[in-house]
Scaffold this active site. Sequence first.
Site, PDB file in Angstrom:
ATOM      1  CG  LEU A 157      -1.928  -1.086   1.382  1.00 33.36           C
ATOM      2  CD1 LEU A 157      -2.644  -0.962   2.727  1.00 33.36           C
ATOM      3  CD2 LEU A 157      -2.930  -1.026   0.252  1.00 33.36           C
ATOM      4  CG  ASP A 158       1.061   4.066  -3.228  1.00 31.59           C
ATOM      5  OD1 ASP A 158       1.934   3.222  -3.497  1.00 31.59           O
ATOM      6  OD2 ASP A 158       0.350   4.616  -4.079  1.00 31.59           O
ATOM      7  NE  ARG A 159       5.679   8.850   2.271  1.00 32.92           N
ATOM      8  CZ  ARG A 159       5.214  10.043   2.649  1.00 32.92           C
ATOM      9  NH1 ARG A 159       4.822  10.241   3.884  1.00 32.92           N
ATOM     10  NH2 ARG A 159       5.139  11.031   1.799  1.00 32.92           N
ATOM     11  CG  LEU A 160       1.010   9.867   1.298  1.00 38.34           C
ATOM     12  CD1 LEU A 160       0.782  11.000   0.307  1.00 38.34           C
ATOM     13  CD2 LEU A 160       1.388  10.416   2.662  1.00 38.34           C
ATOM     14  CB  VAL A 161      -2.803   4.096   0.932  1.00 38.99           C
ATOM     15  CG1 VAL A 161      -4.018   3.191   0.986  1.00 38.99           C
ATOM     16  CG2 VAL A 161      -2.807   4.947  -0.325  1.00 38.99           C
TER      17      VAL A 161
END
Length: 194
Positions: A157-161
Amino acid sequence: MAAIVWQTPANPPEPEDYIFFKGKRYVRPYYFEFISHVKNRWAGKTIVDLFTEEFRGRPYEYYESAVKSGRIQVDDKIVSVSYIVRSTQKISHFVHRHEPPVLAGNVSILHSEPDVITVCKPASIPVHPCGQYRKNTIVGILQAEHGVAPLFPIHRLDRLVSGLLIFARNAGKAEQFRQQVTRPYCYYKSDDVI
């Protein structure tokens, strides 16, 4: 004065590495030795040119200064800025790291089995070490706070998710999961494949 302790990827994150302040998780600054081995395409370049071309995050002058001061070494030896690297040599780059803070949310273990672990990933935290992050990652936090290691991400999952993450606890199980995730699906209707 205490001697500098250089950490490498072999040093696991520890609970005391983290500081919580105003809703953020910080990592205490630390000394780190980045280690790489000269790839064939790097061989024949000067040490400064190699770093300037391959690691573009810093200017030529930084790498020149780092070589002169011994912060960049080859086979554990200080070399000149005109040193030509050879294939398979060990290169060390010694830095004082300051990781960016992340939100101070808990990394909750939702389910744990001998081969698989499922966690709830808060937003702002990368899954695994990358870029400026090493300890302020889901993998690092799980190792420091829950003693869970090694971990093999099944997906990212992307860092901001935020969301659910599944990790295998061994490489064989990770490969098994990856094959299942990438396998094409067939939908059946009676005996016919659609």
